[in-house]
Design a protein around this motif. Structure first.
Motif, PDB file in Angstrom:
ATOM      1  N   THR A 145      -8.482 113.664 -45.449  1.00 46.46           N
ATOM      2  CA  THR A 145      -7.878 112.345 -45.188  1.00 46.46           C
ATOM      3  C   THR A 145      -6.503 112.526 -44.546  1.00 46.46           C
ATOM      4  O   THR A 145      -6.137 111.817 -43.608  1.00 46.46           O
ATOM      5  CB  THR A 145      -7.730 111.560 -46.515  1.00 46.46           C
ATOM      6  OG1 THR A 145      -8.984 111.568 -47.160  1.00 46.46           O
ATOM      7  CG2 THR A 145      -7.282 110.128 -46.286  1.00 46.46           C
ATOM      8  N   PHE A 146      -5.727 113.508 -45.049  1.00 45.73           N
ATOM      9  CA  PHE A 146      -4.389 113.734 -44.516  1.00 45.73           C
ATOM     10  C   PHE A 146      -4.448 114.134 -43.033  1.00 45.73           C
ATOM     11  O   PHE A 146      -3.809 113.506 -42.185  1.00 45.73           O
ATOM     12  CB  PHE A 146      -3.666 114.821 -45.332  1.00 45.73           C
ATOM     13  CG  PHE A 146      -2.377 115.277 -44.711  1.00 45.73           C
ATOM     14  CD1 PHE A 146      -1.263 114.445 -44.719  1.00 45.73           C
ATOM     15  CD2 PHE A 146      -2.275 116.522 -44.099  1.00 45.73           C
ATOM     16  CE1 PHE A 146      -0.067 114.854 -44.128  1.00 45.73           C
ATOM     17  CE2 PHE A 146      -1.090 116.938 -43.497  1.00 45.73           C
ATOM     18  CZ  PHE A 146       0.014 116.096 -43.515  1.00 45.73           C
ATOM     19  N   PHE A 147      -5.251 115.160 -42.724  1.00 46.29           N
ATOM     20  CA  PHE A 147      -5.297 115.627 -41.326  1.00 46.29           C
ATOM     21  C   PHE A 147      -5.953 114.589 -40.411  1.00 46.29           C
ATOM     22  O   PHE A 147      -5.513 114.399 -39.273  1.00 46.29           O
ATOM     23  CB  PHE A 147      -6.013 116.974 -41.227  1.00 46.29           C
ATOM     24  CG  PHE A 147      -5.139 118.124 -41.659  1.00 46.29           C
ATOM     25  CD1 PHE A 147      -3.976 118.423 -40.957  1.00 46.29           C
ATOM     26  CD2 PHE A 147      -5.452 118.897 -42.763  1.00 46.29           C
ATOM     27  CE1 PHE A 147      -3.141 119.473 -41.345  1.00 46.29           C
ATOM     28  CE2 PHE A 147      -4.629 119.951 -43.163  1.00 46.29           C
ATOM     29  CZ  PHE A 147      -3.474 120.234 -42.454  1.00 46.29           C
ATOM     30  N   ALA A 148      -6.981 113.909 -40.934  1.00 48.57           N
ATOM     31  CA  ALA A 148      -7.630 112.878 -40.105  1.00 48.57           C
ATOM     32  C   ALA A 148      -6.631 111.757 -39.817  1.00 48.57           C
ATOM     33  O   ALA A 148      -6.561 111.236 -38.704  1.00 48.57           O
ATOM     34  CB  ALA A 148      -8.869 112.342 -40.816  1.00 48.57           C
ATOM     35  N   GLY A 149      -5.840 111.398 -40.818  1.00 49.41           N
ATOM     36  CA  GLY A 149      -4.833 110.325 -40.652  1.00 49.41           C
ATOM     37  C   GLY A 149      -3.794 110.722 -39.617  1.00 49.41           C
ATOM     38  O   GLY A 149      -3.414 109.913 -38.757  1.00 49.41           O
TER      39      GLY A 149
ATOM     40  N   VAL B 138      -0.266 121.990 -49.512  1.00 47.93           N
ATOM     41  CA  VAL B 138      -1.563 121.623 -48.930  1.00 47.93           C
ATOM     42  C   VAL B 138      -2.681 122.024 -49.895  1.00 47.93           C
ATOM     43  O   VAL B 138      -3.687 121.335 -50.032  1.00 47.93           O
ATOM     44  CB  VAL B 138      -1.745 122.320 -47.560  1.00 47.93           C
ATOM     45  CG1 VAL B 138      -3.051 121.936 -46.911  1.00 47.93           C
ATOM     46  CG2 VAL B 138      -0.587 121.983 -46.645  1.00 47.93           C
ATOM     47  N   ASP B 139      -2.484 123.146 -50.601  1.00 50.69           N
ATOM     48  CA  ASP B 139      -3.518 123.630 -51.520  1.00 50.69           C
ATOM     49  C   ASP B 139      -3.707 122.711 -52.726  1.00 50.69           C
ATOM     50  O   ASP B 139      -4.762 122.704 -53.347  1.00 50.69           O
ATOM     51  CB  ASP B 139      -3.166 125.034 -52.044  1.00 50.69           C
ATOM     52  CG  ASP B 139      -3.108 126.034 -50.907  1.00 50.69           C
ATOM     53  OD1 ASP B 139      -3.798 125.808 -49.915  1.00 50.69           O
ATOM     54  OD2 ASP B 139      -2.359 127.010 -51.026  1.00 50.69           O
ATOM     55  N   THR B 140      -2.647 121.986 -53.070  1.00 50.68           N
ATOM     56  CA  THR B 140      -2.772 121.129 -54.251  1.00 50.68           C
ATOM     57  C   THR B 140      -3.611 119.881 -53.944  1.00 50.68           C
ATOM     58  O   THR B 140      -4.027 119.176 -54.851  1.00 50.68           O
ATOM     59  CB  THR B 140      -1.388 120.681 -54.777  1.00 50.68           C
ATOM     60  OG1 THR B 140      -0.753 119.949 -53.727  1.00 50.68           O
ATOM     61  CG2 THR B 140      -0.528 121.869 -55.186  1.00 50.68           C
ATOM     62  N   LEU B 141      -3.853 119.635 -52.658  1.00 46.72           N
ATOM     63  CA  LEU B 141      -4.704 118.483 -52.303  1.00 46.72           C
ATOM     64  C   LEU B 141      -6.168 118.891 -52.475  1.00 46.72           C
ATOM     65  O   LEU B 141      -6.531 120.048 -52.226  1.00 46.72           O
ATOM     66  CB  LEU B 141      -4.479 118.082 -50.843  1.00 46.72           C
ATOM     67  CG  LEU B 141      -3.061 117.672 -50.426  1.00 46.72           C
ATOM     68  CD1 LEU B 141      -3.026 117.383 -48.938  1.00 46.72           C
ATOM     69  CD2 LEU B 141      -2.619 116.443 -51.207  1.00 46.72           C
TER      70      LEU B 141
END
Ligand code: SF4
Ligand code: SF4
Ligand code: SF4
Length: 312
Positions: free
Chosen positions: A193-197, A183-186
């Motif tokens: 975007t990931f969590f919203a998706g 997750v930190d590399t994002l």
């Protein structure tokens, strides 16, 4: 797994306690179900296997359970949840007999199906950290739930009886060392975007909240009328607000058991959010929920001479 030991122990403690909360075989394949054992003749229904993902600690919060002396068969993360509930005065230690189970992790049925196609229970023979599928023995590691692959505490930190022997390795070191680091590399935007998706898929059924042993508010902020925080509509923004709000309520309390994620009917990796918060608390405050009863939870304490201004 451990069946003989679990049943013998249950016979022994049934005089001391009124109820034993444990697991029985589920009606569907590769499933276990919670089981309330009250009579010695029913102990043969008690079991434990790689499909006992329910966190049974939730049942200790039931009014009827609180009024009795009960025993519970609890995996390591479940015992951590009990320790948080004792500290938060939701359950009384003296009313509990804890049969702690050293845990090799819970297997994700979907991962089995993805790998083997359609599967039948009779194809498998289960061992502690491996299984035999039609004569071929394989490690359970790749088939574990994501939360179990990142588990740091497979042995119960508190118990009256220990079932089986302690696990001799740390699952995260063996199975998924970089799970949360990913997750930190994002970038910040990619993470959003990931969590919203993911939260767009949410239907706001609240199964995650209801399965969580530490979400016990009588009135959840998500359903309050006064103050009115958010509507029940499953819109992307309201969903995000619910999940961010819940993970903040769990900060310093989540025991990383994954019960929320297993309960999600649409497959959202929802434990990632509270577990990432716990990782930050581990790194910044050297604290883990339900591991050491003598350590103060950092978010429930304050110092008047705190160097940060927000406290004054
Ligand atoms: S998180 Fe750890 S203790 Fe809990 S079920 Fe998974 S492996 Fe077992
Ligand atoms: S938020 Fe999820 S992982 Fe954390 S304690 Fe609750 S059910 Fe377990
Ligand atoms: S269980 Fe899944 S779908 Fe239901 S509210 Fe939680 S995240 Fe949303």
């Amino acid at each position: 797994m451990y069946e003989e030991e679990i049943r013998a122990l249950s016979v022994k403690i049934l005089g001391e306690v009124e109820w034993i909360i444990g697991y029985a075989h589920g009606t569907l394949p590769f499933r276990a179900r919670p089981f309330l054992c009250q009579k010695k003749e029913d102990v043969t229904q008690l079991t434990f296997n790689h499909f006992c993902g329910h966190n049974l600690v939730k049942y200790l919060l039931d009014r009827n359970a609180k009024e009795r002396k009960v025993a519970i068969f609890a995996k390591a993360c479940d015992v951590r949840a009990i320790m948080v509930l004792i500290r938060e005065r939701q359950v009384k230690r003296e009313n509990l007999v804890i049969a702690g189970i050293p845990c090799y992790g819970m297997v994700d049925r979907k991962k089995l199906e993805e790998h083997f196609g359609s599967v039948r229970p009779s194809d498998f023979e289960w061992h502690l950290d491996s299984f035999t599928f039609r004569g071929k023995t394989m490690s359970i590691g790749p088939f574990l739930d994501a939360t179990c692959q990142r588990c740091l505490h497979p042995n119960p930190p508190l118990y009256d009886y220990l079932v089986g022997q302690e696990v001799q390795y740390i699952p995260r070191e063996r199975w998924n060392q970089n799970a949360l680091k990913k997750v930190d590399t994002l970038s910040r935007e990619e993470r959003w975007t990931f969590f919203a998706g993911e939260s767009k898929k949410c239907i706001r059924c609240y199964a995650c909240r209801n399965a969580c042993p530490l979400c016990y508010c009588k009135e959840c902020f998500a359903e309050m009328q006064r103050p009115y925080w958010l509507s029940g509509a499953a819109t992307p923004n309201e969903n995000l607000l619910f999940h961010i709000g819940r993970s903040l309520h769990m900060a310093g309390r989540c025991v990383e058991c994954g019960a929320c994620e297993r309960a999600c009917p649409v497959g959202i990796p929802i434990a990632l959010l509270p577990c990432k918060v716990e990782e930050l608390i581990r790194e910044n405050f050297d604290f883990e929920a339900g591991v050491n009863p003598d350590k103060e939870p950092p978010l429930l304490t304050y110092r008047e001479n705190d160097p940060n201004e927000f406290i004054r």
